[in-house]
Design a protein around this motif. Structure first.
Motif, PDB file in Angstrom:
ATOM      1  N   GLU A 144      11.903  18.045  -1.866  1.00  0.00           N
ATOM      2  CA  GLU A 144      12.175  18.083  -3.313  1.00  0.00           C
ATOM      3  C   GLU A 144      12.294  16.679  -3.899  1.00  0.00           C
ATOM      4  O   GLU A 144      11.915  16.447  -5.040  1.00  0.00           O
ATOM      5  N   GLY A 145      12.837  15.758  -3.137  1.00  0.00           N
ATOM      6  CA  GLY A 145      13.021  14.399  -3.628  1.00  0.00           C
ATOM      7  C   GLY A 145      11.940  13.430  -3.179  1.00  0.00           C
ATOM      8  O   GLY A 145      12.105  12.213  -3.306  1.00  0.00           O
ATOM      9  N   ALA A 146      10.832  13.958  -2.660  1.00  0.00           N
ATOM     10  CA  ALA A 146       9.775  13.086  -2.137  1.00  0.00           C
ATOM     11  C   ALA A 146       9.236  12.160  -3.219  1.00  0.00           C
ATOM     12  O   ALA A 146       8.985  12.575  -4.340  1.00  0.00           O
ATOM     13  N   ARG A 147       9.092  10.895  -2.839  1.00  0.00           N
ATOM     14  CA  ARG A 147       8.568   9.876  -3.753  1.00  0.00           C
ATOM     15  C   ARG A 147       7.358   9.217  -3.110  1.00  0.00           C
ATOM     16  O   ARG A 147       7.106   9.379  -1.922  1.00  0.00           O
ATOM     17  N   ASP A 148       6.638   8.449  -3.901  1.00  0.00           N
ATOM     18  CA  ASP A 148       5.519   7.695  -3.345  1.00  0.00           C
ATOM     19  C   ASP A 148       6.056   6.802  -2.237  1.00  0.00           C
ATOM     20  O   ASP A 148       7.146   6.240  -2.345  1.00  0.00           O
TER      21      ASP A 148
ATOM     22  N   TRP B  26       0.861  -1.184   0.000  1.00  0.00           N
ATOM     23  CA  TRP B  26       0.000   0.000   0.000  1.00  0.00           C
ATOM     24  C   TRP B  26       0.892   1.228   0.000  1.00  0.00           C
ATOM     25  O   TRP B  26       1.871   1.305   0.754  1.00  0.00           O
ATOM     26  N   PHE B  27       0.563   2.176  -0.870  1.00  0.00           N
ATOM     27  CA  PHE B  27       1.393   3.369  -1.016  1.00  0.00           C
ATOM     28  C   PHE B  27       0.573   4.636  -0.787  1.00  0.00           C
ATOM     29  O   PHE B  27      -0.619   4.674  -1.083  1.00  0.00           O
ATOM     30  N   VAL B  28       1.245   5.674  -0.277  1.00  0.00           N
ATOM     31  CA  VAL B  28       0.699   7.029  -0.262  1.00  0.00           C
ATOM     32  C   VAL B  28       1.267   7.691  -1.505  1.00  0.00           C
ATOM     33  O   VAL B  28       2.482   7.701  -1.708  1.00  0.00           O
ATOM     34  N   ARG B  29       0.402   8.226  -2.348  1.00  0.00           N
ATOM     35  CA  ARG B  29       0.833   8.825  -3.612  1.00  0.00           C
ATOM     36  C   ARG B  29       1.330  10.251  -3.332  1.00  0.00           C
ATOM     37  O   ARG B  29       0.696  11.244  -3.664  1.00  0.00           O
ATOM     38  N   VAL B  30       2.501  10.347  -2.729  1.00  0.00           N
ATOM     39  CA  VAL B  30       3.099  11.618  -2.313  1.00  0.00           C
ATOM     40  C   VAL B  30       3.310  12.548  -3.503  1.00  0.00           C
ATOM     41  O   VAL B  30       3.162  13.768  -3.383  1.00  0.00           O
ATOM     42  N   THR B  31       3.621  11.999  -4.653  1.00  0.00           N
ATOM     43  CA  THR B  31       3.891  12.834  -5.825  1.00  0.00           C
ATOM     44  C   THR B  31       2.667  13.652  -6.233  1.00  0.00           C
ATOM     45  O   THR B  31       2.813  14.677  -6.898  1.00  0.00           O
ATOM     46  N   ASP B  32       1.468  13.219  -5.833  1.00  0.00           N
ATOM     47  CA  ASP B  32       0.253  13.972  -6.162  1.00  0.00           C
ATOM     48  C   ASP B  32       0.164  15.301  -5.406  1.00  0.00           C
ATOM     49  O   ASP B  32      -0.476  16.232  -5.866  1.00  0.00           O
ATOM     50  N   PHE B  33       0.772  15.375  -4.211  1.00  0.00           N
ATOM     51  CA  PHE B  33       0.679  16.619  -3.441  1.00  0.00           C
ATOM     52  C   PHE B  33       2.046  17.188  -3.060  1.00  0.00           C
ATOM     53  O   PHE B  33       2.155  18.083  -2.227  1.00  0.00           O
ATOM     54  N   LYS B  34       3.079  16.724  -3.753  1.00  0.00           N
ATOM     55  CA  LYS B  34       4.435  17.202  -3.505  1.00  0.00           C
ATOM     56  C   LYS B  34       4.570  18.707  -3.763  1.00  0.00           C
ATOM     57  O   LYS B  34       5.169  19.429  -2.958  1.00  0.00           O
TER      58      LYS B  34
END
Length: 80
Positions: free
Chosen positions: A37-41, A2-10
Motif C-alpha cells: 500500500e505504501g510502495a514508492r518509486d 536510477w529508479f524503478v517506477r513502482v507507482t506505475d504498477f502498484k
C-alpha cells in the motif's frame, strides 16, 4: 540515480496480492500488504559500497550520446 517506477504498477501488485493464498493468512493485509500500500518509486542505484552493478552503459561523450541497458551477457558481448 536510477529508479524503478513502482507507482506505475502498484495497483496491479495490490490486485495480485488479493489472489494469493498466504500462509500465514495475516501476511496478505499485514506487514506485506501494508508495504504494498505504501510502495514508492524505488532507487536501484543508491551509492553504497556493497551496491549491485547495474547493467547500463551511458556515454559521457557529447559527440556520441547513448545509453544502453543490457539484459544478458550475450548482449553485452555483442556490443563490446
Amino acid at each position: 540515480s536510477w529508479f524503478v517506477r513502482v507507482t506505475d504498477f502498484k495497483d496491479r501488485m495490490l490486485a495480485n496480492n488479493e489472489q494469493i493464498d498466504w500462509v500465514p493468512e495475516n501476511v496478505k493485509h499485514g506487514q506485506f500488504g501494508k508495504w504494498l500500500e505504501g510502495a514508492r518509486d524505488w532507487s536501484i542505484s543508491r551509492n553504497r559500497y556493497w551496491g549491485s552493478p547495474i547493467p547500463i552503459w551511458k556515454s559521457d561523450d557529447p559527440a556520441h550520446p547513448r545509453e544502453d541497458v543490457y539484459g544478458s551477457l550475450a548482449e553485452l558481448e555483442r556490443d563490446f
